[in-house]
Write an enzyme that holds these catalytic residues in place. Structure first.
Site, PDB file in Angstrom:
ATOM      1  N   GLU A  84     -11.566 -12.369  11.792  1.00  0.00           N
ATOM      2  CA  GLU A  84     -12.084 -12.606  10.436  1.00  0.00           C
ATOM      3  C   GLU A  84     -11.950 -14.087  10.069  1.00  0.00           C
ATOM      4  OE1 GLU A  84     -10.908  -8.267   8.495  1.00  0.00           O
ATOM      5  OE2 GLU A  84      -9.604  -9.964   8.189  1.00  0.00           O
ATOM      6  N   ALA A 140      -3.816  -0.168   6.424  1.00  0.00           N
ATOM      7  CA  ALA A 140      -3.528   0.293   5.068  1.00  0.00           C
ATOM      8  C   ALA A 140      -3.569   1.815   4.911  1.00  0.00           C
ATOM      9  CB  ALA A 140      -4.522  -0.360   4.107  1.00  0.00           C
ATOM     10  N   PHE A 162       0.824  -1.210   0.000  1.00  0.00           N
ATOM     11  CA  PHE A 162       0.000   0.000   0.000  1.00  0.00           C
ATOM     12  C   PHE A 162       0.862   1.267   0.000  1.00  0.00           C
ATOM     13  CE2 PHE A 162      -3.194  -2.978   1.698  1.00  0.00           C
ATOM     14  CZ  PHE A 162      -4.208  -2.695   0.809  1.00  0.00           C
TER      15      PHE A 162
HETATM   16  C1  LIG Z   1      -4.069 -10.858   6.677  1.00  0.00           C
HETATM   17  C2  LIG Z   1      -4.038  -9.366   6.835  1.00  0.00           C
HETATM   18  C3  LIG Z   1      -5.244  -8.659   6.882  1.00  0.00           C
HETATM   19  C4  LIG Z   1      -5.237  -7.277   6.998  1.00  0.00           C
HETATM   20  N1  LIG Z   1      -6.430  -6.620   7.020  1.00  0.00           N
HETATM   21  C5  LIG Z   1      -6.443  -5.272   7.032  1.00  0.00           C
HETATM   22  C6  LIG Z   1      -7.660  -4.558   6.956  1.00  0.00           C
HETATM   23  O1  LIG Z   1      -8.750  -5.151   6.922  1.00  0.00           O
HETATM   24  N2  LIG Z   1      -7.615  -3.205   6.907  1.00  0.00           N
HETATM   25  C7  LIG Z   1      -6.427  -2.523   6.940  1.00  0.00           C
HETATM   26  O2  LIG Z   1      -6.419  -1.299   6.841  1.00  0.00           O
HETATM   27  N3  LIG Z   1      -5.251  -3.168   7.055  1.00  0.00           N
HETATM   28  C8  LIG Z   1      -5.232  -4.522   7.095  1.00  0.00           C
HETATM   29  N4  LIG Z   1      -4.040  -5.190   7.198  1.00  0.00           N
HETATM   30  C9  LIG Z   1      -2.811  -4.421   7.378  1.00  0.00           C
HETATM   31  C10 LIG Z   1      -2.342  -3.833   6.055  1.00  0.00           C
HETATM   32  O3  LIG Z   1      -2.338  -4.830   5.055  1.00  0.00           O
HETATM   33  C11 LIG Z   1      -0.935  -3.278   6.241  1.00  0.00           C
HETATM   34  O4  LIG Z   1      -0.941  -2.336   7.281  1.00  0.00           O
HETATM   35  C12 LIG Z   1      -0.449  -2.617   4.973  1.00  0.00           C
HETATM   36  O5  LIG Z   1      -0.358  -3.594   3.953  1.00  0.00           O
HETATM   37  C13 LIG Z   1       0.898  -1.950   5.183  1.00  0.00           C
HETATM   38  O6  LIG Z   1       1.359  -1.461   3.941  1.00  0.00           O
HETATM   39  P1  LIG Z   1       2.935  -1.403   3.651  1.00  0.00           P
HETATM   40  O7  LIG Z   1       3.082  -0.743   2.327  1.00  0.00           O
HETATM   41  O8  LIG Z   1       3.644  -0.841   4.812  1.00  0.00           O
HETATM   42  O9  LIG Z   1       3.405  -2.919   3.570  1.00  0.00           O
HETATM   43  P2  LIG Z   1       2.862  -4.113   2.710  1.00  0.00           P
HETATM   44  O10 LIG Z   1       1.545  -3.814   2.110  1.00  0.00           O
HETATM   45  O11 LIG Z   1       2.992  -5.284   3.600  1.00  0.00           O
HETATM   46  O12 LIG Z   1       3.919  -4.235   1.525  1.00  0.00           O
HETATM   47  C14 LIG Z   1       5.253  -4.578   1.749  1.00  0.00           C
HETATM   48  C15 LIG Z   1       5.833  -5.024   0.417  1.00  0.00           C
HETATM   49  O13 LIG Z   1       7.250  -5.087   0.551  1.00  0.00           O
HETATM   50  C16 LIG Z   1       7.728  -6.231  -0.111  1.00  0.00           C
HETATM   51  N5  LIG Z   1       9.012  -6.550   0.510  1.00  0.00           N
HETATM   52  C17 LIG Z   1       9.238  -6.861   1.806  1.00  0.00           C
HETATM   53  N6  LIG Z   1      10.547  -7.036   2.017  1.00  0.00           N
HETATM   54  C18 LIG Z   1      11.167  -6.843   0.834  1.00  0.00           C
HETATM   55  C19 LIG Z   1      12.534  -6.898   0.410  1.00  0.00           C
HETATM   56  N7  LIG Z   1      13.515  -7.164   1.259  1.00  0.00           N
HETATM   57  N8  LIG Z   1      12.814  -6.673  -0.897  1.00  0.00           N
HETATM   58  C20 LIG Z   1      11.820  -6.401  -1.785  1.00  0.00           C
HETATM   59  N9  LIG Z   1      10.526  -6.333  -1.429  1.00  0.00           N
HETATM   60  C21 LIG Z   1      10.198  -6.544  -0.137  1.00  0.00           C
HETATM   61  C22 LIG Z   1       6.634  -7.272   0.110  1.00  0.00           C
HETATM   62  O14 LIG Z   1       6.674  -8.291  -0.883  1.00  0.00           O
HETATM   63  C23 LIG Z   1       5.369  -6.416   0.012  1.00  0.00           C
HETATM   64  O15 LIG Z   1       4.851  -6.378  -1.307  1.00  0.00           O
HETATM   65  C24 LIG Z   1      -4.007  -6.583   7.104  1.00  0.00           C
HETATM   66  C25 LIG Z   1      -2.798  -7.286   7.095  1.00  0.00           C
HETATM   67  C26 LIG Z   1      -2.810  -8.672   6.972  1.00  0.00           C
HETATM   68  C27 LIG Z   1      -1.502  -9.414   6.963  1.00  0.00           C
END
Ligand SMILES: Cc1cc2nc3c(=O)[nH]c(=O)nc-3n(C[C@H](O)[C@H](O)[C@H](O)COP(=O)(O)OP(=O)(O)OC[C@H]3O[C@@H](n4cnc5c(N)ncnc54)[C@H](O)[C@@H]3O)c2cc1C
Length: 439
Positions: free
Chosen positions: A173, A328, A12
């Site tokens: 969930e 998110a 995200f």
């Molecule tokens: C099962 C589940 C359900 C959820 N439900 C909700 C919900 O209902 N509502 C809500 O708001 N939030 C929800 N969340 C939380 C939400 O998904 C996260 O807070 C959000 O995705 C965080 O965004 P981000 O960009 O920080 O990380 P992420 O979306 O986790 O993205 C991180 C990305 O980095 C990549 N990555 C990691 N390490 C490396 C590396 N070393 N090299 C290259 N790429 C790498 C991964 O592949 C991934 O694509 C949920 C989370 C989970 C696990």
């Protein structure tokens, strides 16, 4: 020379930062170890067979295909040399002028990484496939034991016991959906077992479920879970997990399927930079979301510990700054914000005001037609909250086709009470690892 911006992570935060830089005079590289952007909030529906993976995920390359200043790279970042301004990939190094770290979280097994293979957490599409296979295989094994009449005492019950550790949003969930799956979708498929007799047990170490929600909403969610047949145990600390089940409060609970959702740790990005981190490893960033001591490196989303002022949906400002929750919305808004910081910096313009968070509230679904909603200015539960949940989640899904498919699938499941995605592979090595650690 055009400034080089590297974004690590296409979740995200990273994806929204990339999109917000679409017309900026920069050369952008988005690196992710997976080739897809995943809509995690609906991942539990893949794990329980309601949706298939491609309905909630899209290839990063195609999502960004029209954005000319971005290059997508399928690779894994393994470290950073900030004095040389390069990120280390598996096989090579890549130079940057600006770096955005958006690498998310991993599940925390509290020093017991050996539990991971018995109790998978739901993080990626692979995890969802593994978990779906594990759940369906447990029913198959119970059926086979019942039909052969040769099961050891208690073994069928063990196969039909599902222990979920952690009653945050994901645990609730999963538990509610599993309960409905066993009582509705699978109800007529077996001849020798009654899937409705499955025991869905949800364990939470804290005194109540959904601890980030107001108490009265977590009580309503609890009552609804119980009405679905989920057994909820609070103040229940799991102290051991193995192939036979779990130990909780000193008591062994035999369970063939254990699913983990009890805690998270940040990705190792903080260690790559030797940056200050909080206790879960999130980088403690400055008000402009840069990493202290690294003016051109930013951390966002679940990778960062951010304290910011908030405004709610109706514009009311909070009196005190708060720590951004691991959901998110903050990741999306932080991604857009750092894109603005970088854009202004390369254009020689004044820096924007410190990051503030537009807090749209929290939602959690508890079964097919029930949810709890804390919109800050209004708090409610039941079908109206489910309508809000469904509207928001469909709206934020990537791509029109995905939205349409998901709506159709939901409509089908709602009317027929059945699940579409019920096939699974017993041959995949990763799956075998989780399903039968003894094999
Ligand atoms: C099962 C589940 C359900 C959820 N439900 C909700 C919900 O209902 N509502 C809500 O708001 N939030 C929800 N969340 C939380 C939400 O998904 C996260 O807070 C959000 O995705 C965080 O965004 P981000 O960009 O920080 O990380 P992420 O979306 O986790 O993205 C991180 C990305 O980095 C990549 N990555 C990691 N390490 C490396 C590396 N070393 N090299 C290259 N790429 C790498 C991964 O592949 C991934 O694509 C949920 C989370 C989970 C696990």
């Amino acid at each position: 020379m055009t400034p080089r911006v590297i974004i690590v992570g296409g979740g995200f935060g990273g994806l929204n930062a990339a999109r917000a830089l679409h017309s900026a005079p920069v050369n952008l590289t988005l690196i992710d170890k997976r080739n897809y952007h995943l809509f995690r909030p609906m991942l539990y529906q893949v794990a329980t067979g309601l949706l298939s993976g491609d309905e909630i995920a899209g290839p990063l390359r195609s999502i960004l295909s029209r954005q000319k200043n971005v290059d997508v790279l399928l690779d894994e970042v393994t470290g950073i040399n900030s004095s040389e301004r390069v990120v280390h990939l598996k096989q090579r190094d890549l130079p940057y002028d600006f770096l955005i770290l958006a690498t998310g979280i991993q599940y925390n097994y509290f020093g017991h990484d050996e539990w991971r293979k018995f109790a998978p957490g739901l993080e990626s599409l692979d995890d969802a496939d593994v978990i779906r296979g594990k759940i369906l295989l447990a029913f198959e094994r119970a059926e086979e034991m019942a039909s052969s009449g040769q099961a050891a005492s208690g073994e069928i019950e063990r196969q039909l016991t599902f222990a979920l550790v952690g009653a945050g949003t994901v645990g609730v969930e999963m538990a509610s959906t599993l309960a409905e799956m066993s009582r509705m979708a699978l109800a007529h498929d077996f001849r020798h077992i009654d899937p409705a007799s499955a025991r869905i047990c949800l364990y939470e170490a804290a005194p109540r479920i959904l601890p980030t929600f107001p108490e009265h909403l977590s009580m309503k969610a609890l009552r609804h879970l119980e009405s679905l047949g989920v057994r909820v145990y609070t103040k229940a600390l799991v102290t051991s997990v193995d192939s036979a089940g779990i130990v909780v409060g000193g008591q062994r609970v035999p369970a063939a399927t254990v699913l983990w959702g009890a805690g998270v740790v940040a990705s190792p990005a903080g260690r790559w930079l030797n940056a200050p981190t909080d206790k879960s490893g999130k980088i403690i960033v400055a008000p402009d979301l840069s990493v202290p001591g690294h003016r051109d490196v930013f951390a966002i989303g679940d990778t960062a510990h951010i304290v910011a002022c908030t405004r709610n949906l109706v514009g009311i400002k909070s009196r005190t700054p708060m720590v951004m929750p691991g959901v998110a919305q903050p990741a999306i808004q932080e991604g857009k914000y750092v894109a603005n910081v970088i854009r202004r910096r390369v254009q020689g313009r004044q820096a924007p005001a410190p990051f503030w968070y537009w807090d749209k509230g929290d939602l959690a679904i508890v079964g097919r037609t029930y949810a709890v909603a804390d919109l800050r200015f209004a708090r409610f539960a039941g079908f109206p909250a489910w309508l809000v949940w469904a509207g928001v989640h469909i709206y934020f899904l990537i791509g029109f086709a995905n939205r349409l498919f998901v709506l159709l699938q939901w409509g089908f499941a709602f009317l027929t009470q059945r699940r579409q995605v019920r096939v699974f592979s017993v041959e995949r090595p990763s799956e075998r690892n989780f399903i039968d650690p003894a094999a």
